[in-house]
Design an enzyme around this catalytic site. Structure first.
Site, mmCIF file in Angstrom:
data_model
loop_
_atom_site.group_PDB
_atom_site.id
_atom_site.type_symbol
_atom_site.label_atom_id
_atom_site.label_comp_id
_atom_site.label_asym_id
_atom_site.label_seq_id
_atom_site.Cartn_x
_atom_site.Cartn_y
_atom_site.Cartn_z
ATOM 1 N N HIS A 5 -11.533 2.165 2.918
ATOM 2 C CA HIS A 5 -10.918 2.827 1.766
ATOM 3 C C HIS A 5 -11.852 3.140 0.615
ATOM 4 C CE1 HIS A 5 -6.516 1.620 2.841
ATOM 5 N NE2 HIS A 5 -7.160 2.177 3.836
ATOM 6 N N ASP A 49 -10.053 4.064 11.192
ATOM 7 C CA ASP A 49 -9.445 2.867 11.781
ATOM 8 C C ASP A 49 -9.793 2.666 13.242
ATOM 9 O OD1 ASP A 49 -7.972 1.530 9.573
ATOM 10 O OD2 ASP A 49 -6.946 3.455 9.431
ATOM 11 N N ASP A 55 -9.688 -2.892 1.778
ATOM 12 C CA ASP A 55 -9.760 -2.414 3.166
ATOM 13 C C ASP A 55 -11.086 -1.664 3.267
ATOM 14 O OD1 ASP A 55 -9.604 -0.328 5.230
ATOM 15 O OD2 ASP A 55 -7.489 -0.845 5.461
ATOM 16 N N LYS A 109 -6.935 2.709 -2.220
ATOM 17 C CA LYS A 109 -7.491 3.648 -1.243
ATOM 18 C C LYS A 109 -8.022 4.883 -1.955
ATOM 19 C CE LYS A 109 -6.414 5.961 3.079
ATOM 20 N NZ LYS A 109 -5.610 5.970 4.284
ATOM 21 N N HIS A 156 -8.549 -6.183 4.610
ATOM 22 C CA HIS A 156 -8.190 -5.509 5.854
ATOM 23 C C HIS A 156 -9.507 -5.155 6.510
ATOM 24 C CE1 HIS A 156 -3.823 -3.848 5.273
ATOM 25 N NE2 HIS A 156 -3.869 -5.146 5.491
ATOM 26 N N GLU A 195 -3.193 -2.994 -2.180
ATOM 27 C CA GLU A 195 -4.335 -2.388 -1.475
ATOM 28 C C GLU A 195 -4.639 -1.005 -2.060
ATOM 29 O OE1 GLU A 195 -3.415 -1.716 2.674
ATOM 30 O OE2 GLU A 195 -5.488 -1.197 3.186
ATOM 31 N N ASP A 254 -6.868 -4.393 10.526
ATOM 32 C CA ASP A 254 -6.059 -3.181 10.307
ATOM 33 C C ASP A 254 -6.764 -1.979 10.937
ATOM 34 O OD1 ASP A 254 -4.395 -1.177 9.462
ATOM 35 O OD2 ASP A 254 -5.115 -1.157 7.392
ATOM 36 N N TRP A 281 0.863 -1.185 0.000
ATOM 37 C CA TRP A 281 0.000 0.000 0.000
ATOM 38 C C TRP A 281 0.897 1.232 0.000
ATOM 39 C CZ3 TRP A 281 -0.311 3.763 4.024
ATOM 40 C CH2 TRP A 281 -1.189 4.826 3.715
ATOM 41 N N ASP A 340 -11.708 7.285 7.098
ATOM 42 C CA ASP A 340 -10.929 6.056 7.307
ATOM 43 C C ASP A 340 -10.232 6.134 8.669
ATOM 44 O OD1 ASP A 340 -9.572 3.677 6.819
ATOM 45 O OD2 ASP A 340 -7.913 4.693 5.808
#
Ligand code: RNT
Ligand code: ZN
Length: 415
Positions: free
Chosen positions: A258, A292, A255, A224, A282, A222, A322, A181, A290
């Site tokens: 993303h 997380d 993910d 995004k 993820h 990955e 993640d 990524w 995003d």
């Protein structure tokens, strides 16, 4: 077996669901736990503050500061997570012995030998990620840089990471998922969207062209849609990554933080699996962006897991977590998020899939809605409790005496 499990088993049997089978399947689903929750994505190579448009907020005491602290925290986390899982490392977690320190383009397997020893002792596998952020040469761009020296540096980093991944797989006898990524992109409207993507494509080609054992290293890419300070354009967009992975026969990684907020990864999995042999995920929780946050047992996590289970061959989807939350006890954050992925998998394994599919195919939509709603109040918790008992871990997240003691004795003393 608890009485409650026995009764739940009978209850699920009335809709044709075998709880024993679900428990057996869940026992064999490994999740790749991200090492970076333990230290707010700091790493040990000392290259600099977290960059790349990702951010950790919160300053709960107890952040791991050394490899030993992180390993010890990971052990406590694993001891409260049922089953056996893999550990997902970033290149920035290299451990340099005296005089060994090198820059990221020169990383070698020996810089990760302590992690391999850690994994061997615990019988787990290691996954890997080149680190294209938190480094002075990542200030503008990495694999898409218009500065050829910078681009070369990061290509060398990617190649070094392939060798390290191969070393992990060889030493541990398990394939290593290596995820690429990059944070490259622009805050404001770019003049040239093609150039950076063409350079990224060429850089990836050069990384993959060094030749590696494809049965050992499973490379994924990955995508995004944006990052903090990278709001207008990302080089590794969804379309770039989808086309690149398809053309080169590597794995796409989705993910769920993303995408645009109303886009759901749960709806993407079936399409990806129709065209790719394997897919990596993820699992995270984006809150408005995003962000997380720690993964919860929420609708989208359950829906993602239903799609993983429905594809029929669980080995096709490489599941990783993640997220990074520095505002709460970091070990709880790991444990709660990992267990919630497992809960969502169990919830999915306890669906009468064939029957629901038939209802859909026969257009019996009312019944389909009714059964989906009924399932929400089935005695799922009793089956989860049995799973935890089988694995000798507490079923309730409120009863982690081990973590509480560790917080008192160890984490709170780290200042
Ligand atoms: C960033 C990506 C990426 C990172 C990790 C640390 O938005 O999700 O996977 O979170 O590599
Ligand atoms: Zn990610």
């Amino acid at each position: 077996m608890t009485d409650r499990y026995q009764s739940a088993k009978e209850h699920y049997a009335t809709i044709g669901v075998d709880t024993d089978r679900a428990l057996h399947m869940l026992q064999n689903i490994p999740i790749s736990m991200h090492c970076w929750q333990g230290d707010d994505v700091s790493g040990f190579d000392g290259a600099g503050a977290l960059s790349g448009g990702i951010q950790v907020t919160g300053n709960h005491p107890g952040k791991a500061r050394t490899p030993q602290e992180l390993m010890s925290d990971i052990d406590v986390a694993f001891s409260m997570i049922p089953g056996w899982h893999n550990l997902n490392l970033h290149a920035s977690y290299a451990i340099f012995k005296d005089g060994q320190a090198v820059d990221r383009d020169r990383l070698r397997p020996e810089h990760f030998q302590d992690w391999v020893a850690f994994a061997k002792e615990r019988g787990i596998g290691l996954d890997f990620n080149p680190t294209f952020f938190s480094h002075p040469l990542a200030a503008q761009a990495t694999l898409s840089s218009s500065d050829e020296n910078i681009r070369k540096f990061w290509i060398a980093h990617g190649q070094a990471c392939i060798r390290i991944s191969e070393y992990f797989a060889t030493e541990l006898g398990k394939p290593c998922v290596m995820n690429i990524w990059i944070p490259d992109g622009y805050k404001d409207i770019p003049a040239d969207r093609t150039g950076p993507r063409a350079r990224f494509k060429d850089s990836l080609d050069q990384i993959l062209d060094i030749g590696y054992d494809k049965s050992k290293v499973l490379v994924c890419l990955e995508s995004k849609v944006f990052g903090i300070g990278l709001e207008s354009y990302t080089v590794g967009s969804a379309e770039f990554c989808m086309n690149y992975t398809m053309q080169k026969g590597i794995m796409p990684l989705l993910d769920n933080g993303h995408y645009h907020p109303t886009e759901m990864v749960s709806d993407k999995i079936s399409s990806m699996l129709l065209f790719h042999k394997q897919l990596a995920l993820h699992i995270t929780r984006p809150v408005r962006w995003d962000s997380d946050h720690v993964v919860l047992f929420d609708d989208e996590t359950r829906e993602i897991c239903k799609e993983i289970v429905r594809c029929g061959d669980l080995s096709r989807v490489k599941i990783a977590t993640d997220y990074f939350d520095g505002s709460i006890n970091r070990i709880y954050a790991w444990v709660i998020g990992m267990r919630n992925v497992q809960k969502a998998l169990l919830f999915a394994l306890l669906q009468p899939q064939e029957r629901m599919k038939q209802l859909q195919d026969e257009g019996r939509n009312t019944e389909l809605m009714a059964i989906q709603e009924t399932l929400k109040t089935f005695p799922f918790g009793d089956v989860w409790e049995q799973f935890c008992m089988n694995n000798k871990v507490p079923a309730a997240e409120t009863r982690f005496a081990t973590i509480d003691k560790y917080e008192r004795d160890v984490l709170s003393k780290r200042v």
